[in-house]
Each structure stands twice: as C-alpha cells, then as structure tokens.
Scaffold this motif. Structure first.
Motif, short mmCIF file in Angstrom:
data_model
loop_
_atom_site.label_atom_id
_atom_site.label_comp_id
_atom_site.label_asym_id
_atom_site.label_seq_id
_atom_site.Cartn_x
_atom_site.Cartn_y
_atom_site.Cartn_z
N VAL B 348 0.82 -1.21 0.00
CA VAL B 348 0.00 0.00 0.00
C VAL B 348 0.86 1.26 0.00
N GLY B 349 2.12 1.10 0.42
CA GLY B 349 2.94 2.30 0.49
C GLY B 349 4.41 1.99 0.33
N ILE B 350 5.18 3.03 0.00
CA ILE B 350 6.63 2.85 -0.14
C ILE B 350 7.34 4.05 0.48
N VAL B 351 8.44 3.77 1.17
CA VAL B 351 9.24 4.84 1.75
C VAL B 351 10.60 4.81 1.06
N ALA B 352 10.97 5.87 0.36
CA ALA B 352 12.29 5.96 -0.25
C ALA B 352 13.15 6.80 0.67
N GLY B 353 13.99 6.12 1.45
CA GLY B 353 14.70 6.84 2.52
C GLY B 353 16.20 6.76 2.45
N THR B 354 16.77 6.65 1.25
CA THR B 354 18.23 6.65 1.17
C THR B 354 18.73 8.08 1.30
N ASP B 355 20.05 8.22 1.44
CA ASP B 355 20.57 9.58 1.60
C ASP B 355 20.94 10.21 0.27
N ASN B 356 20.44 9.59 -0.84
CA ASN B 356 20.73 10.14 -2.15
C ASN B 356 19.41 10.56 -2.81
N ASP B 357 19.26 11.83 -3.07
CA ASP B 357 17.99 12.35 -3.59
C ASP B 357 17.60 11.75 -4.93
N ILE B 358 18.60 11.59 -5.81
CA ILE B 358 18.29 11.10 -7.16
C ILE B 358 17.83 9.64 -7.07
N ASN B 359 18.50 8.85 -6.23
CA ASN B 359 18.07 7.46 -6.03
C ASN B 359 16.66 7.41 -5.47
N ASN B 360 16.36 8.28 -4.51
CA ASN B 360 15.03 8.30 -3.91
C ASN B 360 13.97 8.57 -4.97
N LEU B 361 14.24 9.54 -5.82
CA LEU B 361 13.27 9.87 -6.88
C LEU B 361 13.12 8.71 -7.84
N SER B 362 14.24 8.09 -8.18
CA SER B 362 14.22 6.96 -9.10
C SER B 362 13.39 5.82 -8.51
N ILE B 363 13.57 5.55 -7.20
CA ILE B 363 12.82 4.48 -6.53
C ILE B 363 11.32 4.74 -6.63
N VAL B 364 10.90 5.94 -6.23
CA VAL B 364 9.47 6.19 -6.17
C VAL B 364 8.86 6.24 -7.58
N MET B 365 9.61 6.70 -8.57
CA MET B 365 9.08 6.75 -9.93
C MET B 365 8.87 5.34 -10.47
N THR B 366 9.88 4.47 -10.25
CA THR B 366 9.75 3.08 -10.71
C THR B 366 8.58 2.41 -10.01
N ALA B 367 8.48 2.60 -8.70
CA ALA B 367 7.41 1.96 -7.93
C ALA B 367 6.04 2.46 -8.39
N TYR B 368 5.98 3.73 -8.68
CA TYR B 368 4.72 4.34 -9.09
C TYR B 368 4.23 3.77 -10.41
N GLU B 369 5.19 3.50 -11.31
CA GLU B 369 4.83 2.90 -12.60
C GLU B 369 4.28 1.50 -12.40
N LEU B 370 4.88 0.76 -11.44
CA LEU B 370 4.45 -0.61 -11.21
C LEU B 370 3.10 -0.65 -10.49
N ASN B 371 2.86 0.29 -9.61
CA ASN B 371 1.63 0.28 -8.82
C ASN B 371 1.19 1.73 -8.55
N PRO B 372 0.34 2.29 -9.41
CA PRO B 372 -0.01 3.71 -9.30
C PRO B 372 -0.82 4.04 -8.05
N LYS B 373 -1.31 3.00 -7.34
CA LYS B 373 -2.12 3.29 -6.16
C LYS B 373 -1.27 3.47 -4.89
N LEU B 374 0.04 3.31 -5.04
CA LEU B 374 0.93 3.37 -3.88
C LEU B 374 0.88 4.72 -3.18
N PHE B 375 0.99 4.66 -1.85
CA PHE B 375 1.18 5.89 -1.06
C PHE B 375 2.69 6.11 -0.97
#
Lengths: 124, 560
Positions: B348-375
């Motif tokens: 239901v949700g994902i937390v992108a909590g690494t200390d690298n901003d670009i990685n964090n954005l990449s994580i949430v974008m990939t996850a969002y594509e796989l499951n658009p309902k994610l929090f």
C-alpha cells in the motif's frame, strides 16, 4: 645595550632640549627665538610621537599622550606664526608663540620624567 | 578596535618617520636657498611657504613656482627635493594599501565589527553555531517571528548565502570555528540578552564541543544541540544540554505520529510553522504492507515506528552487511526487479529513505509505474533539489532539516509550547482533531502566533492588583476585546501552568491566580491588543463589569 632604546631616548630628550632652546630668552624679544629652532623642535617632536606608536603598556600610552600634547602646542605656535607674521606687532606675536612653546616644553618635560622613571624601575 | 588601531600605527612607524625626515630636509633646504623677488630684491622663502611648496610637490600635485619665479639655487634644491620626498610618499601609500589588504588585519577587523554589532543588540537573541540546511530554515523562521539571530559558520560559501537572503532584521554573522570559546564569546555567550545557543552542524564532535563550552562559560544559557550518536548525546546530557535533537529518531517519531494520529501531527506542524503561512491539508498514510528502501539510521527509525503501528514492512537494502539488516531484499530499489521481488504489486505504500535524492526519486518513480495506487513517502536531503521533488509531488515529502528546524522552533518560541506539544502527543487523535477545528474556527487557516502570559506584578499588573483586591479574573476576560467587551479577541488559551501542573486547553471560566503561566495561540492582532488588558486596570475593569471608569480626578469626584 639596545640600539632601539638609544634612538628612542635620544629623540625624546632631543625634543625636550630643542623645545627648551627655543623657549629660552626674553619672552617678547623676536631676536631671542629663531624660527629654525621651532622648526627643528616640531620635526623631532613628530618623530618622537611616531616612535611611541604601538606601545601597549600603560607607560607607553601616557608617553604617547604627552607627545601628542607637545605636538599640538608646537604646531599651533607654527600656524600662528605663519598666519600672523606681518599682521601684528612682532614682540606681542613672539609672546604668544613662546608661551605656546612653553606649554609644549612642560609636556616634553613630563615625557622625559616618565622615560627616566621607567628606566630606573627596570631591574637589570 | 584599540588593538587594531595600534597594530596599524606600529606597522606604519617606518614609512611615517621616513616621510617626516624627507620633508624636514627638503623644507629646511628650500628656506636656505637664496632667491629673488619680483622687484629684484634678495629673498628667502619662509618655513611656512616652503612647507606649502614641498607638500604639493611630494604628493605630485605640483602648482608650479609660488610665489615668485625661483632662482637657479632654488630650482636645484627643488629637483633634489622631488626625488627625496616623492619616493617615501609612495612607499608609505603602498604600505597603507598592503596593510589594508592584509588577511590577518581584515580578519581582526571583521571579528571586531561582528562582536560590536552583537554587543549593541538591545533585544533577546539566539546564537546559531552553523548555517547549514536546518539552521538556515530556523534562522528564517526566527527572523520572520521578529526574533534576533546571530550566526557563526565556518564555511564562507554558506555565509554568502546568508548575505544574499532577504531578512527583516540584520543578522550579524562571522566566519569562524564555533568550537573556539573566543568565537562564542564574540557571538555573545556572556551577553545579558542572549537567550540560547543552537548548534546544528552535521558533525557531532563540533556540537558536543560547543555545548560543553557554552555550559562551562554560562551554565544558565539554554543549549539546543544536534547529536546522531547515542554516546555523544549522553555526553551532552551529562553537561546539562537542555535539548538534544536526533534527526533520525525525530523523523521516525513524526512519521509514526502521522500514521496513527494525523490530528496531533497537524497541531504540531501548525503551531511551529512560520506565522502567516497556510498549511496544505495533509495526507493520512494507509495501513497495510509497506516497502522501505534504505535501512540506514533513517530507515531503521522508520521501520521501528511503522512496526509499532502494526504495519508490516519489507526492507530493500543495497548493502545489508553494512547496515546490519538480517531479513531484507538485496538491491537499491531503483530497478523494477527488486521492487517486484519486494511485492510492490500488493503493497500500500513505499518509503524511499536513502541519503541520495536522485536514487530516492528513481525508486518512487519506478514503484509508481508498477503500482499507481501506492502511497509514496520520499526523503529529501538537499534543499536545492526542491524543484525535482515538487515536480514529482509525492504524498509526503519529508525533509529532515525542516523537521529539525521545527523541533528547535518549538523549544525556542517558548518552553511552554514544547511542553504542550509533548503532552498533546499523549492525547487521542480525536482530541487533537477537535482542538484543531476549534483553533481554525477562532484564528483562521493561517499559521497563528503563540505567546506566553505570566500573571505577576511585572507582566500583568492590572490582573494581579485585582486579584489582590479579591476580585476574580477569569481566563475568558483575557480574551475579550477592550474596545467592546461583547467581542472576543482571536486567541485561544492552549495551556495553563500552575505550580508546574499543566492543564491542557483550560476552560474560559478558570479563575486566574498569581504566578499562572498561560500559553496562548492566536492572530497577531490579538497578541498586540492583549497587553492592554493585562496592564490597564481601567480596560480590565470595563471587561469584567462593563463600566467605564473615569480617568481624571475631577471626573471621578463628580461620578462619586
């Protein structure tokens, strides 16, 4: 013996002796007070002032202030002479100038006393 | 300043003596040289005239031959004088310019100026021992609230940023090492109006050194320090540091509060934000299976707090050995394969909590594509990446530095506010929701001001004198408008502190006693009007009795 101390003492004493030399004589007689003697007194007094710069001790501060007092009066005397020469009676002008230099002499005298007292209080 | 003056004078001794000597020789010689005046009589220059001529010659101004054309002897001496005086003159000028560019001297001057501007402060002020991400947010918020701030920072680039910032009050700043006690003294640790020191550098050792130095020099001064390691925090506590802030623990706490008590969270954000701002309606994270990417100190705190809220988590971590993660999926989370393995489709949700901003954005974008309902909760580390995060628009963007700044603000605005917020966390979400809606109905949507009123002779003379006359003054009276008692000021009492016993949201009918401390929150207007009620007995009596007392003796006599 320290050359710096010799030069320092020399200028302070010389400032006083030159000042005294100019002061000596009848107070209203222009012939007893030569312009070059005042000139030399001012130059030496200025050099003595600069030599006293930067000493942060209490005695150093008082030495500097006596020098500044002497400079002030000697330069006032010189300015008075430059401006009033020919515009007023020579003997009364001389009285003003010499009395100003007398004030400066007192300041220089205090300066020398301080120098001597400091020298005596140094144990070595 | 005295020291600097003497430093300059001492260094200029030699050039000044050279100038005097060269002038003395040139002037003397010029008066001795024989000349002829305009009528052909022999003539000698006076000392004053010679001084004038040499002065304009040495400074290369050169007015020519004044007052009469010179004789050969005089010209010869003038030629000599030019070389004699011009060279020392330029030597002295060069010396003065070199001296002004001297780094040690400039440093001494800026330090002295800084110390002077701190000494001149006439209002209470805080010392910030850094100007990093969180400290800059804090400085801006304090400045917006009209509080004075002094900044000490060791990196010059950050101070340039401060100089370019638009502030209401001048913020004195110094580029120096805050670890040095001298720097702290210059910054005003001994100043009677200094109300606290905040040290938020990302180096625990520096924070510790500052906390210890301040507590040694001025033990009564409140210190807020950031500490990431527990041993350092314990060390700070042993020195009496008043508030120790661990950004990771704080973040996890905040997240947990957000998940289980959104009302409490809003209350916290609202009361510690900059007055005048409006808060966007916050999202409430769903309960279910969560994926946490990154198991560093930040991730650990998130997982701990989510599990406390009975939320199951799957951890994705690139280096499980290094972070001590036993049961996790290996990978950075930026590629689809790892996320699918972690079960992104039924999360239901994902937390992108690494200390690298670009990685964090990449994580949430990939996850969002796989499951658009994610929090989506994403951690933002650097403020300059703001534009990227705004574009992505996650459900929650958490900025550790903002959180630190908010926490500090809660302590700095008033210790009562921090106490109130801590107590509010123990209450239910429904209680917090009710309070928020009550506050919004009185003070509006904008972030309110919070302030403390102490009932004593100094701060509320009108109230204490009535209490001493055995009249009862209630809390409600303090929120009535002195212009028309039927109207109420837009202010709500949040907490009453009596004999160190806190009462949350006291009723308006509470009778006041001497020594009470009341935490109010309300519009700036209410904060500026209320002192009238506290100080003017006439206004207070009008509010209580509805009768206007006459001011002058004659009218009082006539009325009686």
């Amino acid at each position: 013996m320290n050359l710096e101390k010799v030069i320092f003492g020399f200028f302070i004493v010389l400032a006083m002796t030159l000042n005294f030399g100019f002061f000596l004589g009848d107070i209203d007689n222009p012939n007893h007070h030569h312009v070059y003697e005042l000139y030399a007194a001012i130059v030496v007094s200025l050099i003595a002032t600069i030599l006293k710069f930067g000493d942060r001790t209490q005695v150093g501060a008082v030495l500097l202030s006596t020098s500044l007092a002497a400079d002030l009066q000697l330069i006032s005397a010189a300015i008075l002479w430059a401006i009033m020469d020919g515009h007023m009676d020579a003997s009364s002008l001389t009285v003003y100038i010499v009395s100003l230099s007398g004030g400066a002499l007192m300041a220089n005298f205090v300066s020398v006393i301080l120098l001597i007292s400091e020298t005596i209080s140094q144990r070595r | 300043m005295d020291n600097i003056l003497f430093l300059i004078l001492r260094r200029l001794r030699r050039p000044l003596i050279l100038i005097i000597l060269s002038f003395a020789i040139a002037i003397l010689g010029l008066t001795l040289m024989p000349g002829v005046d305009d009528k052909g009589n022999p003539w000698h220059m006076s000392v004053f005239q010679a001084f004038y001529v040499i002065s304009y010659t040495a400074t290369t101004i050169g007015y020519g031959e004044i007052p009469y054309a010179y004789s050969h002897a005089q010209r010869l001496w003038m030629t000599f004088s030019i070389y004699l005086t011009v060279i020392p003159w330029f030597y002295a000028l060069g010396k003065i310019i070199t001296l002004l560019q001297d780094t040690s001297l400039r440093h001494a001057i800026t330090t002295e100026r800084f110390a002077k501007s701190v000494r001149m402060l006439q209002e209470p002020f805080y010392i910030l021992c850094s100007y990093g991400e969180s400290a800059s947010v804090l400085a801006k918020a304090l400045d917006d609230k009209g509080m004075r701030v002094v900044v000490v920072e060791s990196l010059r680039e950050r101070l340039y940023e401060l100089e370019l910032t638009d502030t209401r009050n001048v913020i004195p700043s110094l580029c120096a090492d805050a670890k040095l006690p001298d720097t702290l003294v210059h910054a005003g640790v001994h100043h009677p109006l200094c109300s606290g020191v905040v040290t938020l550098t990302d180096n625990d050792q520096v924070n510790l050194a500052v906390a210890v130095a301040v507590k040694t020099m001025n033990p009564d001064l409140p210190v807020l320090a950031r500490a990431e390691r527990d041993d350092i925090a314990a060390n700070m506590a042993s020195f009496g540091t008043d508030h120790i802030i661990n950004p990771y623990v704080l973040f996890g706490d905040q997240l947990a509060v957000r998940v289980h008590a959104i009302g409490t969270y809003i209350l916290h954000e609202w009361l510690t934000d900059v007055p005048g701002d409006t808060l966007p309606p916050p999202e409430c994270p769903p309960v279910g299976k969560w994926i946490v990417c990154g198991y560093g100190r930040f991730g650990k705190s998130v997982v701990k707090n989510l599990e406390r809220e009975q939320i199951t988590t799957t951890i994705v971590e690139a280096m499980p050995d290094l972070t001590g993660c036993e049961n996790c999926i290996v990978g950075s989370g930026t590629e689809a394969k790892t996320l699918i393995e972690a079960g992104v489709h039924n999360a239901v949700g994902i937390v992108a909590g690494t200390d690298n901003d670009i990685n964090n954005l990449s994580i949430v974008m990939t996850a969002y594509e796989l499951n658009p309902k994610l929090f989506v909760i994403v951690r933002k580390n650097k403020r300059h990446n703001n534009a990227l995060f705004k574009q992505f628009n996650a459900d929650i963007t958490m900025h550790p530095h903002d959180i630190i700044a908010h926490e500090c603000l809660a302590h700095m605005i008033s210790p009562l506010l921090a106490q109130f917020l801590a107590l509010a966390r123990n209450h239910s979400n429904a209680w917090a929701n009710a309070l928020v809606s009550q506050l919004v109905s009185v003070v509006g949507e904008a972030v309110p001001e919070t302030w403390v009123v102490t009932i004593n002779n100094k701060n509320a003379p009108a109230v204490t004198s009535l209490i001493q006359q055995n009249r009862s003054v209630t809390l409600m009276h303090l929120t009535q408008d002195p212009a028309d008692r039927r109207n109420y000021l837009p202010a709500v009492p949040l907490m009453l502190l009596r004999n160190n016993e806190p009462w949350l949201v006291p009723a308006g009918s509470t009778t006041l006693q001497e020594g009470d401390k009341i935490l109010f929150c309300g519009k700036p207007l209410a904060k500026s009007i209320q002192p009238k009620v506290l100080n003017m007995q006439k206004d207070l009596l009008y509010i209580i009795d509805g009768i206007e007392l006459p001011d002058s003796l004659v009218w009082r006599w006539l009325k009686s």
